[in-house]
Design an enzyme around this catalytic site. Sequence first.
Site, PDB file in Angstrom:
ATOM      1  N   HIS A  60       8.237  26.397 -11.120  1.00  0.00           N
ATOM      2  CA  HIS A  60       6.720  25.732 -11.316  1.00  0.00           C
ATOM      3  C   HIS A  60       6.612  24.523 -10.124  1.00  0.00           C
ATOM      4  O   HIS A  60       7.310  24.389  -9.066  1.00  0.00           O
ATOM      5  CB  HIS A  60       7.123  24.734 -12.609  1.00  0.00           C
ATOM      6  CG  HIS A  60       8.155  23.671 -12.661  1.00  0.00           C
ATOM      7  ND1 HIS A  60       9.575  23.956 -12.142  1.00  0.00           N
ATOM      8  CD2 HIS A  60       8.129  22.283 -12.839  1.00  0.00           C
ATOM      9  CE1 HIS A  60      10.054  22.707 -12.274  1.00  0.00           C
ATOM     10  NE2 HIS A  60       9.350  21.642 -12.605  1.00  0.00           N
ATOM     11  N   HIS A  62       6.399  21.359  -9.757  1.00  0.00           N
ATOM     12  CA  HIS A  62       6.464  20.036  -9.679  1.00  0.00           C
ATOM     13  C   HIS A  62       7.238  19.813  -8.147  1.00  0.00           C
ATOM     14  O   HIS A  62       7.976  20.729  -7.685  1.00  0.00           O
ATOM     15  CB  HIS A  62       7.498  19.563 -10.867  1.00  0.00           C
ATOM     16  CG  HIS A  62       6.685  19.145 -12.007  1.00  0.00           C
ATOM     17  ND1 HIS A  62       7.277  19.085 -13.179  1.00  0.00           N
ATOM     18  CD2 HIS A  62       5.388  18.707 -12.155  1.00  0.00           C
ATOM     19  CE1 HIS A  62       6.569  18.722 -14.120  1.00  0.00           C
ATOM     20  NE2 HIS A  62       5.268  18.384 -13.597  1.00  0.00           N
ATOM     21  N   ASP A  64       9.914  18.374  -7.038  1.00  0.00           N
ATOM     22  CA  ASP A  64      11.141  18.595  -6.816  1.00  0.00           C
ATOM     23  C   ASP A  64      11.529  20.244  -6.665  1.00  0.00           C
ATOM     24  O   ASP A  64      12.827  20.308  -6.574  1.00  0.00           O
ATOM     25  CB  ASP A  64      11.861  17.847  -7.756  1.00  0.00           C
ATOM     26  CG  ASP A  64      11.648  18.168  -9.165  1.00  0.00           C
ATOM     27  OD1 ASP A  64      10.435  18.464  -9.400  1.00  0.00           O
ATOM     28  OD2 ASP A  64      12.620  17.920 -10.033  1.00  0.00           O
ATOM     29  N   HIS A  65      10.608  20.951  -7.055  1.00  0.00           N
ATOM     30  CA  HIS A  65      11.040  22.344  -7.030  1.00  0.00           C
ATOM     31  C   HIS A  65      10.341  23.317  -5.927  1.00  0.00           C
ATOM     32  O   HIS A  65      10.620  24.392  -5.641  1.00  0.00           O
ATOM     33  CB  HIS A  65      10.949  22.845  -8.524  1.00  0.00           C
ATOM     34  CG  HIS A  65      11.360  22.352  -9.346  1.00  0.00           C
ATOM     35  ND1 HIS A  65      12.704  23.061  -9.866  1.00  0.00           N
ATOM     36  CD2 HIS A  65      11.438  21.320  -9.964  1.00  0.00           C
ATOM     37  CE1 HIS A  65      13.151  22.179 -10.973  1.00  0.00           C
ATOM     38  NE2 HIS A  65      12.539  21.027 -11.120  1.00  0.00           N
ATOM     39  N   HIS A 140       7.617  23.329 -20.342  1.00  0.00           N
ATOM     40  CA  HIS A 140       7.766  21.989 -19.677  1.00  0.00           C
ATOM     41  C   HIS A 140       6.344  21.389 -19.433  1.00  0.00           C
ATOM     42  O   HIS A 140       5.293  21.831 -19.999  1.00  0.00           O
ATOM     43  CB  HIS A 140       8.484  22.399 -18.320  1.00  0.00           C
ATOM     44  CG  HIS A 140       8.629  21.553 -17.412  1.00  0.00           C
ATOM     45  ND1 HIS A 140       9.452  20.229 -17.671  1.00  0.00           N
ATOM     46  CD2 HIS A 140       8.564  21.078 -15.679  1.00  0.00           C
ATOM     47  CE1 HIS A 140       9.782  19.600 -16.774  1.00  0.00           C
ATOM     48  NE2 HIS A 140       9.092  19.893 -15.515  1.00  0.00           N
ATOM     49  N   ASP A 210      12.778  23.993 -15.162  1.00  0.00           N
ATOM     50  CA  ASP A 210      12.684  22.859 -16.072  1.00  0.00           C
ATOM     51  C   ASP A 210      12.402  23.188 -17.382  1.00  0.00           C
ATOM     52  O   ASP A 210      11.308  23.862 -17.467  1.00  0.00           O
ATOM     53  CB  ASP A 210      12.130  21.464 -15.567  1.00  0.00           C
ATOM     54  CG  ASP A 210      12.493  20.932 -14.280  1.00  0.00           C
ATOM     55  OD1 ASP A 210      13.555  21.590 -13.753  1.00  0.00           O
ATOM     56  OD2 ASP A 210      11.779  20.173 -13.611  1.00  0.00           O
ATOM     57  N   HIS A 268      20.187  19.992 -12.422  1.00  0.00           N
ATOM     58  CA  HIS A 268      18.967  19.176 -12.638  1.00  0.00           C
ATOM     59  C   HIS A 268      19.001  17.765 -13.228  1.00  0.00           C
ATOM     60  O   HIS A 268      18.316  17.466 -13.982  1.00  0.00           O
ATOM     61  CB  HIS A 268      17.894  19.795 -13.458  1.00  0.00           C
ATOM     62  CG  HIS A 268      16.352  19.457 -13.210  1.00  0.00           C
ATOM     63  ND1 HIS A 268      15.851  18.486 -13.759  1.00  0.00           N
ATOM     64  CD2 HIS A 268      15.527  19.541 -12.063  1.00  0.00           C
ATOM     65  CE1 HIS A 268      14.627  18.207 -13.533  1.00  0.00           C
ATOM     66  NE2 HIS A 268      14.347  18.811 -12.530  1.00  0.00           N
TER      67      HIS A 268
HETATM   68 ZN   LIG Z   1      12.461  19.202 -11.768  1.00  0.00          ZN
HETATM   69 ZN   LIG Z   2       9.326  19.614 -13.585  1.00  0.00          ZN
END
Ligand SMILES: [Zn+2]
Ligand SMILES: [Zn+2]
Length: 301
Positions: A60, A62, A64-65, A140, A210, A268
């Site tokens: 996805h 976001h 942090d990914h 998510h 996530d 995570h």
């Molecule tokens: Zn994340």
């Molecule tokens: Zn996320």
Amino acid sequence: MKLTILGCYAATPRTITNPTSQVLEIKNRMFLIDCGEGTQVQLRKNKIKFSKINHIFISHLHGDHFFGLIGTISTFALLGRTTDLHIYGPKGVKEIITLQLRLSNSWTTYDLFFHELESTESEVIFEDNRVIVKTIPLKHRVYTNGFLFQEKPGERKLNVEAVQKYDIHTAYYQKIKNGGNVTLDDGTIIENEKLSFDPIPPMSYAFCSDTVYHEAIIPIIENVDVLYHESTFLQSEEALALKTLHSTAIEAATIALKANAKQLVLGHYSTRYDGIERFKAEAETVFPNVLSGNDGVSFEW
Ligand SMILES: [Zn+2]
Ligand SMILES: [Zn+2]
């Protein structure tokens, strides 16, 4: 099958932890799953050759990914890569990456293929003669997929003693490995089971991050060998998990139990906690086979 976790912490990179990224080696294929900031440095630290990575899966959008994706793509170009690179991720990933490449006038030295995802049903997104990859639609705050990697069943193993006993010509060996029977010159049919052994059972790996606790994924990942399931929070933050559409360690373990997974890997983790020991301890109250994912750690099955 080998999993190398490059990063498995939520939100921001820190000096001691990295956001999500991992490398799965399965049937001599290498897949990069998520590409948080710092992924290319983590690849170097873990001695994973850039040239072996031809497929990147993004769960996805976001940060942090995937904030490491543009950097990784750029570095591959600076190193003179010529091999195709395939990116699988949510619709919009092509726009984000090409905008950065265009405005910096830094087009790649290799062909970049985007496979944009928007289905909310599980679908096959990669397949070759050894491995098949399907999406695992997650729940998510933005459109998110997990990924299920499945080995295809291999050839049957030749029973050398048996083929010698029946004096079977080598020309039939491939047919036997493919599961076929053999008819001898006198018309006798020798059943394949007498001439070969079952292949090694194919392995499977599910990456789920996530997501909030989401039982809809269970039929997709049922009987998986290894399940990586996000466990952002401990039980004390159960309400926060629900609010932010993340999972607790106990919820990850409950999914593993209900899906009849053989092994659960946690990750995570929220950076609010000191240490990650309690995640495993809480998960083990529900499901016995739990491994703590951690940056730079590899597991082999
Ligand atoms: Zn994340
Ligand atoms: Zn996320």
